[in-house]
Design a protein around this motif. Sequence first.
Motif, PDB file in Angstrom:
ATOM      1  N   ARG A  54       0.830  -1.337   0.025  1.00 42.33           N
ATOM      2  CA  ARG A  54      -0.008  -0.008   0.008  1.00 42.33           C
ATOM      3  C   ARG A  54       0.878   1.304   0.066  1.00 42.33           C
ATOM      4  NH1 ARG A  54      -2.380   3.365   4.250  1.00 42.33           N
ATOM      5  NH2 ARG A  54      -4.225   4.431   3.416  1.00 42.33           N
ATOM      6  N   LEU A  55       0.249   2.361  -0.879  1.00 43.50           N
ATOM      7  CA  LEU A  55       0.698   3.413  -0.604  1.00 43.50           C
ATOM      8  C   LEU A  55      -0.185   4.405  -0.215  1.00 43.50           C
ATOM      9  CD1 LEU A  55       2.827   3.785  -4.332  1.00 43.50           C
ATOM     10  CD2 LEU A  55       3.797   3.533  -1.780  1.00 43.50           C
ATOM     11  N   ASN A  56       0.329   5.563   0.713  1.00 42.69           N
ATOM     12  CA  ASN A  56      -0.453   6.396   1.141  1.00 42.69           C
ATOM     13  C   ASN A  56       0.049   8.153   0.983  1.00 42.69           C
ATOM     14  OD1 ASN A  56      -1.152   7.820   4.313  1.00 42.69           O
ATOM     15  ND2 ASN A  56      -2.814   7.822   2.561  1.00 42.69           N
ATOM     16  N   ILE A  57      -0.460   8.883   0.358  1.00 40.74           N
ATOM     17  CA  ILE A  57      -0.041  10.101   0.185  1.00 40.74           C
ATOM     18  C   ILE A  57      -0.801  11.204   1.085  1.00 40.74           C
ATOM     19  CG2 ILE A  57       0.570  12.060  -1.415  1.00 40.74           C
ATOM     20  CD1 ILE A  57       0.532  10.018  -3.842  1.00 40.74           C
ATOM     21  N   THR A  58      -0.179  11.694   1.852  1.00 41.37           N
ATOM     22  CA  THR A  58      -0.792  12.786   2.706  1.00 41.37           C
ATOM     23  C   THR A  58      -0.222  14.218   2.258  1.00 41.37           C
ATOM     24  OG1 THR A  58       0.785  12.472   4.678  1.00 41.37           O
ATOM     25  CG2 THR A  58      -1.243  11.360   4.752  1.00 41.37           C
ATOM     26  N   VAL A  59      -1.144  15.223   2.074  1.00 41.57           N
ATOM     27  CA  VAL A  59      -0.870  16.702   1.726  1.00 41.57           C
ATOM     28  C   VAL A  59      -1.064  17.323   2.931  1.00 41.57           C
ATOM     29  CG1 VAL A  59      -0.885  18.260   0.085  1.00 41.57           C
ATOM     30  CG2 VAL A  59      -0.955  15.997  -0.624  1.00 41.57           C
ATOM     31  N   ARG A  60      -0.227  18.284   3.192  1.00 34.95           N
ATOM     32  CA  ARG A  60      -0.540  19.146   4.622  1.00 34.95           C
ATOM     33  C   ARG A  60      -0.158  20.554   4.254  1.00 34.95           C
ATOM     34  NH1 ARG A  60       2.587  15.110   8.825  1.00 34.95           N
ATOM     35  NH2 ARG A  60       1.644  13.169   7.625  1.00 34.95           N
ATOM     36  N   GLN A  61      -0.608  21.592   4.992  1.00 31.51           N
ATOM     37  CA  GLN A  61      -0.070  23.012   4.901  1.00 31.51           C
ATOM     38  C   GLN A  61       0.922  23.076   6.093  1.00 31.51           C
ATOM     39  OE1 GLN A  61      -2.676  25.908   4.022  1.00 31.51           O
ATOM     40  NE2 GLN A  61      -1.509  27.598   4.948  1.00 31.51           N
ATOM     41  N   SER A  62       2.115  23.269   5.828  1.00 27.14           N
ATOM     42  CA  SER A  62       3.053  23.246   7.213  1.00 27.14           C
ATOM     43  C   SER A  62       2.987  24.619   8.166  1.00 27.14           C
ATOM     44  CB  SER A  62       4.606  23.233   6.717  1.00 27.14           C
ATOM     45  OG  SER A  62       4.880  24.361   6.077  1.00 27.14           O
ATOM     46  N   GLY A  63       2.830  25.700   7.402  1.00 27.71           N
ATOM     47  CA  GLY A  63       2.735  26.880   7.879  1.00 27.71           C
ATOM     48  C   GLY A  63       4.054  27.475   8.279  1.00 27.71           C
ATOM     49  N   LEU A  64       5.033  27.053   7.745  1.00 26.52           N
ATOM     50  CA  LEU A  64       6.379  27.292   7.936  1.00 26.52           C
ATOM     51  C   LEU A  64       6.933  28.510   6.817  1.00 26.52           C
ATOM     52  CD1 LEU A  64       7.887  23.679   8.449  1.00 26.52           C
ATOM     53  CD2 LEU A  64       7.732  25.480  10.020  1.00 26.52           C
ATOM     54  N   PRO A  65       7.829  29.276   7.466  1.00 24.82           N
ATOM     55  CA  PRO A  65       8.050  30.203   6.398  1.00 24.82           C
ATOM     56  C   PRO A  65       8.925  29.839   5.344  1.00 24.82           C
ATOM     57  CG  PRO A  65       9.571  30.456   8.404  1.00 24.82           C
ATOM     58  CD  PRO A  65       8.316  29.268   8.496  1.00 24.82           C
ATOM     59  N   GLY A  66       8.787  30.318   4.059  1.00 25.93           N
ATOM     60  CA  GLY A  66       9.728  30.071   2.998  1.00 25.93           C
ATOM     61  C   GLY A  66       9.232  28.766   2.225  1.00 25.93           C
TER      62      GLY A  66
END
Length: 225
Positions: A213-225
Amino acid sequence: MDGLFPPPARERAEPAPGAVLLPDWLTPAEQRELVAACREWARPPAGMRTVRMPTGGVMSVQTVCLGWHWYPYGYARTVVDGGGAPVKPFPPELGALARRALAAAYGGAGIAGAGGYEPDVAVVNHYPHGARMGLHRDKEERVDAPVVSLSLGDTCVFRLGNTETRTRPWTDLELRSGDLLVFGGPARFAYHGVVRTLPGSADPELGLGLVGRLNITVRQSGLPG
């Protein structure tokens, strides 16, 4: 007679406030494209790796990161826990797919943060047969934007828990190849994990073979740059 009738369609579900499951959201062609992309992302440098926890334990899944490198428990621009290579860039097409996923789950408003979602990190987890993921929370990000999770390959039993403890109450979900799970709002920081995978349940035409199985999780880090 069973073969004369197609199986009943799997329907949208909302297992917890802020969590939305859309079965079969990815088309077979989109799944094959993502599998091919995962193979490229997994190549060194900054490729697929085994993660060692601060306690000394080793995770049974293998991981590759895009945009930002995740390690227990933070983010960096290089593979700080193995080799030091710069992390691979976050693909714009993956960001576009994640924004489309949020629109499908939430209707482009409200909990999705209409117009304000800027994903910049993806974590790709490979579950070989027998691998699992203990209950944990995704809390290294500095914003509470929803997490977009895409499943490829073998079916798994995904456990969505509560925000306070690793104990009950929780809900077990069956995630199949092509399924989309989004969790934000009250469910954003819920404990979650993978109890087990079901070996051999993937469509052979997907091209994963015995990979699992492959799982791709996409997130918004909120980190600068």
